[in-house]
Design an enzyme around this catalytic site. Structure first.
Site, mmCIF file in Angstrom:
data_model
loop_
_atom_site.group_PDB
_atom_site.id
_atom_site.type_symbol
_atom_site.label_atom_id
_atom_site.label_comp_id
_atom_site.label_asym_id
_atom_site.label_seq_id
_atom_site.Cartn_x
_atom_site.Cartn_y
_atom_site.Cartn_z
ATOM 1 N N GLU A 118 -20.661 -58.759 2.940
ATOM 2 C CA GLU A 118 -20.804 -60.101 2.360
ATOM 3 C C GLU A 118 -20.563 -60.056 0.852
ATOM 4 O O GLU A 118 -21.054 -59.149 0.170
ATOM 5 C CB GLU A 118 -22.202 -60.644 2.647
ATOM 6 C CG GLU A 118 -22.482 -60.790 4.132
ATOM 7 C CD GLU A 118 -23.875 -61.357 4.425
ATOM 8 O OE1 GLU A 118 -24.588 -61.765 3.489
ATOM 9 O OE2 GLU A 118 -24.242 -61.377 5.617
ATOM 10 N N GLU A 185 -18.313 -68.882 6.072
ATOM 11 C CA GLU A 185 -19.500 -69.390 6.784
ATOM 12 C C GLU A 185 -20.123 -70.565 6.033
ATOM 13 O O GLU A 185 -20.335 -70.504 4.808
ATOM 14 C CB GLU A 185 -20.542 -68.268 6.939
ATOM 15 C CG GLU A 185 -21.829 -68.772 7.623
ATOM 16 C CD GLU A 185 -22.729 -67.686 8.176
ATOM 17 O OE1 GLU A 185 -22.368 -66.496 8.096
ATOM 18 O OE2 GLU A 185 -23.801 -68.057 8.699
#
Ligand code: KIV
Length: 268
Positions: A118, A185
């Site tokens: 991430e 996301e």
């Protein structure tokens, strides 16, 4: 002959040809096997294992040992899909040596073909260091669950213009650092469309609308296996909890009523 697994080259070709990429998470052998046979392109051993499988409130407690354990089970259960394994919190943020070592462990001990981490511009150096070891990296920007405390919750990202501009810069930095694909996301769909058009690597959306090159969801969410969470972007394709509950209730009843085991389940 053994069927060949999908490769990162196949995903690039799918983007070029406009074929959408299907991705689901898995954490164990039986589900990996079923989804592999059902034709999934990519299986993500997500650190969502911490919430939907282990019952934690966040993904933060997930360890490298847990990720390796679950990755091995998924690799054993699959033959066709590309298997991507998540680098969990604290396995890559502290220094590049940790990042390289832990990415390598997911490949060597877990058997994954790629890793995911991430972050955007702030992780570009890390992505560069891991790809320099010939380990394919999938990026992940937007609502990044490992940043839950910074975000103040699991909130849609990129609604303000400055945030949207930063996410576009993050996507470009992740691509420039060598990532082969990028998860988007929890961002508005038109921002996801602009990012998808701005990068040449495939974008995989989750709560990011239809314009991404592919979609990923958590298997427990689409099968109705984890009733604790039901985000707006999830579509439930089956009620597996209901099936399991029904089966267990029937078993309990039959044991209590001495209907199980019957003669055919017994030895003479
Ligand atoms: O951990 C995970 O399952 C993920 C996906 C939901 C993208 O990162």
């Amino acid at each position: 002959m053994e069927p060949k697994r999908k490769t990162i080259l196949a995903l690039r070709k799918m983007k070029a040809e406009g074929e959408k990429i299907s991705v689901l998470t898995a954490y164990d052998y039986p589900l990996a096997r079923i989804m592999d046979e059902a034709g999934i392109d990519v299986i993500l051993v997500g650190d969502s294992v911490g919430t939907v499988f282990s019952g934690h409130d966040t993904t933060l407690p997930v360890t490298m040992e847990e990720m390796i354990y679950h990755t091995r089970a998924v690799v054993r259960g699959s033959r066709r899909a590309l298997v991507v394994a998540d680098l969990p919190f604290l396995s890559y943020q502290v220094d590049l040596r940790d990042a390289r070592l832990n990415a390598g462990r997911l490949i060597k001990e877990g058997g994954a073909q790629a890793v995911k981490l991430e972050g955007g511009e702030n992780q570009a150096e890390t992505i560069r260091a891991i790809t320099a070891m010939d380990i394919p990296v999938m990026g992940h920007i937007g609502l990044t669950p490992q940043s839950v405390h910074r975000m103040g919750g699991y909130l849609v990202q990129g609604r303000q213009e400055a945030q949207a501009r930063q996410l576009l810069a993050d996507a470009q930095a992740v691509e420039a650092a060598g990532a082969f694909a990028l998860v988007l996301e929890g961002i508005p769909r038109y921002l996801a469309r602009d990012i998808t058009n701005a990068v040449s690597i495939p974008t995989i959306g989750i709560g990011a609308g239809v314009y991404c090159d592919g979609q990923v969801l958590v298997i427990h969410d689409i099968l109705g296996l984890c009733e604790k969470y039901s985000p707006k972007f999830v579509k439930k394709y089956a009620d597996v909890s209901g099936v399991i509950r029904g089966g267990v209730e029937a078993y309990v009843r039959e044991v209590k009523d001495a209907l199980f085991p019957a003669a055919e389940h017994s030895f003479d």
